[in-house]
Design an enzyme around this catalytic site. Structure first.
Site, PDB file in Angstrom:
ATOM      1  N   ASN A 102     -68.410 -16.408   1.142  1.00 20.11           N
ATOM      2  CA  ASN A 102     -67.890 -15.816   1.638  1.00 20.11           C
ATOM      3  C   ASN A 102     -68.610 -14.641   0.084  1.00 20.11           C
ATOM      4  OD1 ASN A 102     -67.872 -12.987   2.509  1.00 20.11           O
ATOM      5  ND2 ASN A 102     -65.349 -13.099   1.674  1.00 20.11           N
ATOM      6  N   TRP A 103     -70.256 -14.254   1.150  1.00 18.75           N
ATOM      7  CA  TRP A 103     -70.478 -13.971   0.127  1.00 18.75           C
ATOM      8  C   TRP A 103     -70.130 -11.865  -0.277  1.00 18.75           C
ATOM      9  CZ3 TRP A 103     -76.483 -16.587   1.186  1.00 18.75           C
ATOM     10  CH2 TRP A 103     -76.825 -16.975   1.280  1.00 18.75           C
ATOM     11  N   LYS A 104     -69.829 -11.898   0.541  1.00 14.61           N
ATOM     12  CA  LYS A 104     -69.352 -10.282   0.604  1.00 14.61           C
ATOM     13  C   LYS A 104     -70.096  -9.551   1.491  1.00 14.61           C
ATOM     14  CE  LYS A 104     -65.726 -11.537  -1.512  1.00 14.61           C
ATOM     15  NZ  LYS A 104     -64.509 -11.612  -2.652  1.00 14.61           N
ATOM     16  N   HIS A 144     -59.953 -10.456   5.697  1.00 18.79           N
ATOM     17  CA  HIS A 144     -60.260 -10.641   4.963  1.00 18.79           C
ATOM     18  C   HIS A 144     -59.061  -9.301   3.820  1.00 18.79           C
ATOM     19  CE1 HIS A 144     -61.862 -10.528   0.952  1.00 18.79           C
ATOM     20  NE2 HIS A 144     -62.028 -12.393   0.815  1.00 18.79           N
ATOM     21  N   GLU A 156     -59.665  -7.401   1.579  1.00 20.32           N
ATOM     22  CA  GLU A 156     -60.946  -5.946   1.245  1.00 20.32           C
ATOM     23  C   GLU A 156     -61.151  -5.534   2.458  1.00 20.32           C
ATOM     24  OE1 GLU A 156     -64.105  -8.534  -0.353  1.00 20.32           O
ATOM     25  OE2 GLU A 156     -62.502  -8.810  -2.610  1.00 20.32           O
ATOM     26  N   GLU A 185     -55.416 -16.612   0.311  1.00 14.90           N
ATOM     27  CA  GLU A 185     -55.756 -15.533   0.006  1.00 14.90           C
ATOM     28  C   GLU A 185     -54.721 -14.878  -1.156  1.00 14.90           C
ATOM     29  OE1 GLU A 185     -60.386 -16.647  -0.857  1.00 14.90           O
ATOM     30  OE2 GLU A 185     -59.810 -14.084   0.735  1.00 14.90           O
ATOM     31  N   GLY A 209     -61.817 -12.370  -6.619  1.00 17.37           N
ATOM     32  CA  GLY A 209     -62.244 -11.213  -7.837  1.00 17.37           C
ATOM     33  C   GLY A 209     -62.239 -10.923  -9.035  1.00 17.37           C
ATOM     34  N   SER A 249     -60.726 -16.325  -7.313  1.00 18.16           N
ATOM     35  CA  SER A 249     -61.792 -16.978  -7.968  1.00 18.16           C
ATOM     36  C   SER A 249     -61.338 -18.198  -8.108  1.00 18.16           C
ATOM     37  CB  SER A 249     -60.594 -16.225  -9.096  1.00 18.16           C
ATOM     38  OG  SER A 249     -60.965 -15.156  -9.477  1.00 18.16           O
ATOM     39  N   GLY A 278     -66.107 -17.016  -2.672  1.00 19.84           N
ATOM     40  CA  GLY A 278     -66.131 -15.306  -2.937  1.00 19.84           C
ATOM     41  C   GLY A 278     -67.621 -15.880  -4.338  1.00 19.84           C
ATOM     42  N   GLY A 279     -67.230 -15.021  -5.356  1.00 24.50           N
ATOM     43  CA  GLY A 279     -67.835 -15.057  -6.549  1.00 24.50           C
ATOM     44  C   GLY A 279     -68.953 -16.440  -6.699  1.00 24.50           C
TER      45      GLY A 279
HETATM   46  P1  PGA Z   1     -63.614 -15.045  -4.748  1.00 26.14           P
HETATM   47  O1  PGA Z   1     -63.138 -14.604  -3.661  1.00 26.14           O
HETATM   48  O2  PGA Z   1     -63.855 -16.511  -5.182  1.00 26.14           O
HETATM   49  O3  PGA Z   1     -64.825 -13.684  -5.479  1.00 26.14           O
HETATM   50  O4  PGA Z   1     -61.881 -14.393  -5.504  1.00 26.14           O
HETATM   51  C1  PGA Z   1     -63.061 -14.863  -2.676  1.00 26.14           C
HETATM   52  C2  PGA Z   1     -63.063 -14.731  -0.931  1.00 26.14           C
HETATM   53  O5  PGA Z   1     -62.562 -13.226  -1.404  1.00 26.14           O
HETATM   54  O6  PGA Z   1     -63.113 -14.853  -0.010  1.00 26.14           O
END
Ligand code: PGA
Length: 262
Positions: free
Chosen positions: A9-11, A93, A95, A167, A173, A213, A234-235
């Protein structure tokens, strides 16, 4: 036997100018047998990533989709617009729940749209830190599942390849991942919720990913759990080295499962 899935997930990162090169580098460095790989770039980078992955066995996903197909919805993107660009979609998600106010009911409508449009959904659920500390995490996740899945036929969701991503919001994050044992307990709870909610034994076939994370250094803790089928990353998914390590570890789990299944 459930598949092992690593979804990136590149956001809100990368541009149409650099996304294709990153996707290609990640694809080349993660060619491991038995692992389903998915990259979910921003909408405007979908075409570049699709083109870059033309020769690779890596799926492309969107990070969201609108519940309607067309109309007066300024700034939104519909499933029909994603045709030819993406075959997977992340839904619900945290976010988007936080920033766009997405409710379980709305996410449920998006799920219906994904199914009708042939997009494979990754449905995200997870509790806040205060909810975990209050001992309410399992209840919160069960309620999210009930709200998002209400009215949907389990068999149709299975046919669409539904994936659930657990999640915990406090782990996203933050560099603070859940423990493998806690994440595994929640994946058991998730399948128990489905089973009790009319899914019966179908619940055992639903892939459940961990997200929050996840890195090459900690992915083994999750993939060592029989109930966890991969990760939504994500990150770390923006770094080819991290993705190479994560997918290499996922291939170990995939091989072990294949051997166990004979
Ligand atoms: P993260 O994000 O690995 O940066 O914690 C995961 C996600 O939100 O899908």
């Amino acid at each position: 036997m459930r598949p092992v899935i690593i979804a990136a997930n590149w956001k809100m990162n990368t541009t149409p100018g650099d996304a294709g090169a990153l996707a290609r580098t990640i694809a080349e460095r993660t060619r491991e047998p038995g692992v389903v790989r998915v990259i979910c770039p921003p909408y405007v980078c979908l075409a570049a990533v699709r083109d870059a992955l033309e020769q690779e066995d890596v799926a492309v996903g969107a990070q969201n989709v609108h519940h309607e197909l067309a109309g007066a919805y300024t700034g939104e993107v519909s499933a029909s617009m994603l045709a030819g660009l993406a075959t997977w979609v992340i839904l619900g998600h945290s976010e988007r729940r936080r920033d766009a106010g997405e409710s379980d009911a709305l996410i449920g409508r998006k799920l219906g749209r994904a199914l009708a449009s042939g997009l494979r959904p990754i449905l995200c659920v997870g509790e806040q830190l205060a909810e975990r500390e209050a001992g309410r995490a399992a209840r919160v996740v069960a309620d999210q599942l009930a709200g998002c899945l209400a009215g949907h036929d389990p068999a149709a969701l299975m046919a669409a390849g539904l994936v659930i991503a657990y999640e915990p919001v406090w782990a996203i994050g933050t560099g603070r991942n859940a423990s493998g044992a806690d994440a595994a307990a929640m994946t058991d709870d998730i399948r128990a919720t489905l089973r009790a909610g009319g899914w019966g034994s179908l619940a055992d076939g639903v892939p459940v990913l961990y997200g929050g994370s996840a890195t090459a250094a900690n992915i083994g803790e999750f993939l060592a759990q029989p109930g966890i089928d991969g990760a939504l990353v994500g990150g770390a998914s923006l770094k080819a080295d991290e993705m190479a390590g994560i997918v290499a570890r996922a291939a170990v789990t995939a091989a072990a499962r294949a051997a166990a299944a004979g």
